[in-house]
Design an enzyme around this catalytic site. Structure first.
Site, PDB file in Angstrom:
ATOM      1  N   ARG A  77       0.847  -1.194   0.000  1.00  0.00           N
ATOM      2  CA  ARG A  77       0.000   0.000   0.000  1.00  0.00           C
ATOM      3  C   ARG A  77       0.880   1.240   0.000  1.00  0.00           C
ATOM      4  O   ARG A  77       1.896   1.306   0.697  1.00  0.00           O
ATOM      5  CB  ARG A  77      -0.922  -0.009   1.223  1.00  0.00           C
ATOM      6  N   ARG A 102      -3.611   8.034  11.318  1.00  0.00           N
ATOM      7  CA  ARG A 102      -5.071   7.980  11.353  1.00  0.00           C
ATOM      8  C   ARG A 102      -5.605   8.858  12.489  1.00  0.00           C
ATOM      9  O   ARG A 102      -4.861   9.215  13.405  1.00  0.00           O
ATOM     10  CB  ARG A 102      -5.533   6.535  11.589  1.00  0.00           C
ATOM     11  N   ASP A 140     -10.512   4.680  13.265  1.00  0.00           N
ATOM     12  CA  ASP A 140      -9.190   4.127  12.976  1.00  0.00           C
ATOM     13  C   ASP A 140      -9.000   3.900  11.475  1.00  0.00           C
ATOM     14  O   ASP A 140      -7.889   3.593  11.036  1.00  0.00           O
ATOM     15  CB  ASP A 140      -8.964   2.818  13.744  1.00  0.00           C
ATOM     16  N   ASN A 141     -10.072   4.070  10.692  1.00  0.00           N
ATOM     17  CA  ASN A 141      -9.978   3.956   9.238  1.00  0.00           C
ATOM     18  C   ASN A 141      -9.989   5.323   8.553  1.00  0.00           C
ATOM     19  O   ASN A 141     -10.191   5.399   7.344  1.00  0.00           O
ATOM     20  CB  ASN A 141     -11.147   3.126   8.689  1.00  0.00           C
ATOM     21  N   ASP A 169      -8.140   2.195   4.204  1.00  0.00           N
ATOM     22  CA  ASP A 169      -8.596   0.900   4.737  1.00  0.00           C
ATOM     23  C   ASP A 169      -9.885   0.434   4.064  1.00  0.00           C
ATOM     24  O   ASP A 169     -10.941   0.326   4.679  1.00  0.00           O
ATOM     25  CB  ASP A 169      -8.791   0.972   6.260  1.00  0.00           C
TER      26      ASP A 169
END
Length: 510
Positions: free
Chosen positions: A188, A195, A264-265, A274
């Site tokens: 990635r 985040r 958290d995404n 994510d």
């Protein structure tokens, strides 16, 4: 497009990484090596991303990439680490989060045309267990990895910010998800893997001094334009809010459903991050939900702007040790305006409207209501609207023949609403435009895709890839990087929604 000449390119074998995140306080990560995978094989390499990273595409040798992505041979000076963060999941705070199956390999310094350098994170996803795996196996499967590999390109070429991937690799390890599946990895690529949840971790664990350290790191690396502001941290929060509004406006304009908008995404750069149970909704359905665990519809399609606002409030709470609460509250109140402005801009582009008019919001509201009432296969409809742009006696007219296929989908009273009401108002709105029909049509065809990454497409590609046929993945990579053009060899039916209006439910491992 890359911002540097081929003379500046590096090669995959000589790739040198830096470790800037590792200079932050040690409790924000755990240093560790990936767990090597058996028999890694390259599925696809992304030449466009390689060029963006200043890597010579000719150096993307399958064996070298497979060795890297299998965790056998890392780039020089790579110092892999798993990040620690927390976050709100479905509205509930969870302190026990972090990189459970991915490792930040390091940062690649890419020369720019102006002589500066830009840092890009390389992150190996599916690298094995970490201290944050929470009983998970730390692996990724081909199904989810293939989807993430392609959706990054689909979004990027629709001008919607997203992480991307340099390559996709499969291995012979079988991984248990809903079924036994082949394992896979991707590299990635993003300018940042920080985040909202990183700040939440430091706030709720009362490590406020280190929260300031992280904020300073973000200011220096990603928001240097905010450093000279009267209130630098507030200026950075405003920039994050605006970037997030821009991204979610793109989601709504093109019918993208993230599926699991936990904090958290959420990226501090506002990138789509994510990718899990995502989908481009086939037919317009405001309350569409594709995530089978989202039983209450928290992350339904039409709720995404409100959820982004909520997530920003969670980030704001985490920043209260370094930003005045009243300043944060005032800035949060601006988000709906940021979103509305960004959304109207995207929708005007799709409908060929170059000028702003106060009646546009109502025209668009009625447009969405019409799409929703009939669950219309809307992305091809935009192409039809573009192709139907014409003039009669110097006045804008939409050629009804171009819309016949969609007219046939509509029963009464929708045909009357469509033909006698909205479409006539749209034609009237076009009279305010200065561009002629040909220029308007060209502009619309440049932003309304022939192809989107439908779930039916990814299902087909996954099926073929699991049989060892990787060519369709490469074919669709080219399609998604050129979505506004007709591509020979791609089945025409894949441009359209399936006949069934049943939603395909996905899981977080999708």
């Amino acid at each position: 497009m890359s911002n540097h000449s081929a003379s500046c390119w590096t090669s995959l074998p000589t790739l040198q990484l830096q470790s800037h995140f590792a200079q932050l306080p040690g409790h924000l990560y755990t240093r560790m090596e990936p767990t090597p995978l058996p028999d890694p094989r390259l599925v696809s390499a992304n030449v466009k991303v390689a060029e963006q990273l200043g890597i010579d595409p000719c150096s993307l040798q399958p064996d070298l990439l497979a060795s890297l992505m299998g965790g056998h041979e890392l780039p020089e000076q790579a110092a892999p680490l798993a990040m620690k963060y927390a976050g709100h999941q479905f509205g509930v705070y969870n302190p026990q989060l972090g990189d459970g199956r991915g490792l930040l390999l390091g940062e690649l310094a890419v020369p720019q045309a102006d002589g500066s350098e830009q840092l890009w994170d390389l992150h190996l996803k599916g690298a094995g267990q970490t201290p944050y795996s929470r009983m998970g196996d730390g692996r990724a499967v081909l199904r989810s990895s293939l989807r993430e590999y392609l959706i990054g390109e689909a979004l990027t070429y629709l001008n919607i910010p997203s992480t991307r991937a340099l390559a996709l690799c499969v291995n012979s390890q079988q991984v248990v998800r809903e079924r036994l599946e082949p394992g896979a990895t991707i590299i990635r690529v993003s300018r940042s893997h920080v985040r909202f949840g990183h700040f939440e971790h430091l706030y709720y664990s009362r490590q406020h001094d280190d929260l300031k350290v992280l904020a300073d790191y973000c200011l220096e690396r990603w928001y240097p334009q905010c450093r000279d502001a009267e209130k630098p941290y507030l200026a950075m929060f405003k920039a994050i809010s605006q970037a997030s509004a821009h991204t979610v406006a793109g989601w709504i304009a093109y019918g993208f459903l993230h599926g699991v908008m936990n904090t958290d995404n959420m990226s501090i750069l506002g990138e789509t991050f994510d990718h899990g149970p995502f989908a481009f909704i086939d037919r317009w359905k405001e309350n569409a939900v594709y995530n089978h665990t989202d039983r209450e519809g928290r992350y339904a399609f039409d709720k995404q702007p409100d959820v982004m606002h909520w997530n920003l409030s969670a980030l704001a709470q985490a920043l209260t040790p370094i930003i005045d609460v009243e300043d944060l509250k005032a800035e949060l109140e601006n988000f709906p305006d940021y979103y509305q402005q960004a959304y109207l801009k995207r929708m005007r582009e799709r409908l060929g409207l170059a000028f702003e008019d106060e009646g546009d919001s109502e025209l668009l509201r009625r447009w969405r209501a019409l799409l929703n009432m009939n669950e219309v296969d809307f992305n091809p409809l935009y192409r039809a609207l573009a192709e139907g742009q014409s003039e009669q006696d110097g006045q804008p007219v939409i050629d009804r023949a171009a819309l016949q296929a969609f007219r046939d989908q509509l029963g009464e009273p929708s045909q009357s609403l469509w033909l006698d009401s909205w479409l006539k108002d749209y034609e009237a709105r076009l009279t305010l435009e200065s561009r002629n029909a040909a220029k308007r049509q060209a502009a619309m065809l440049a932003v309304n895709p022939v192809y989107i990454l439908r779930t039916r497409v990814t299902d087909q590609l996954i099926s073929e890839a699991e049989k060892g046929n990787f060519q369709p993945v490469q074919d669709w990579l080219q399609v998604l990087q050129n979505p506004f053009e007709q591509h020979h060899g791609i089945a025409d039916e894949l441009r359209w929604a399936p006949d069934s209006k049943q939603l395909t439910m996905l899981s977080c491992s999708s």
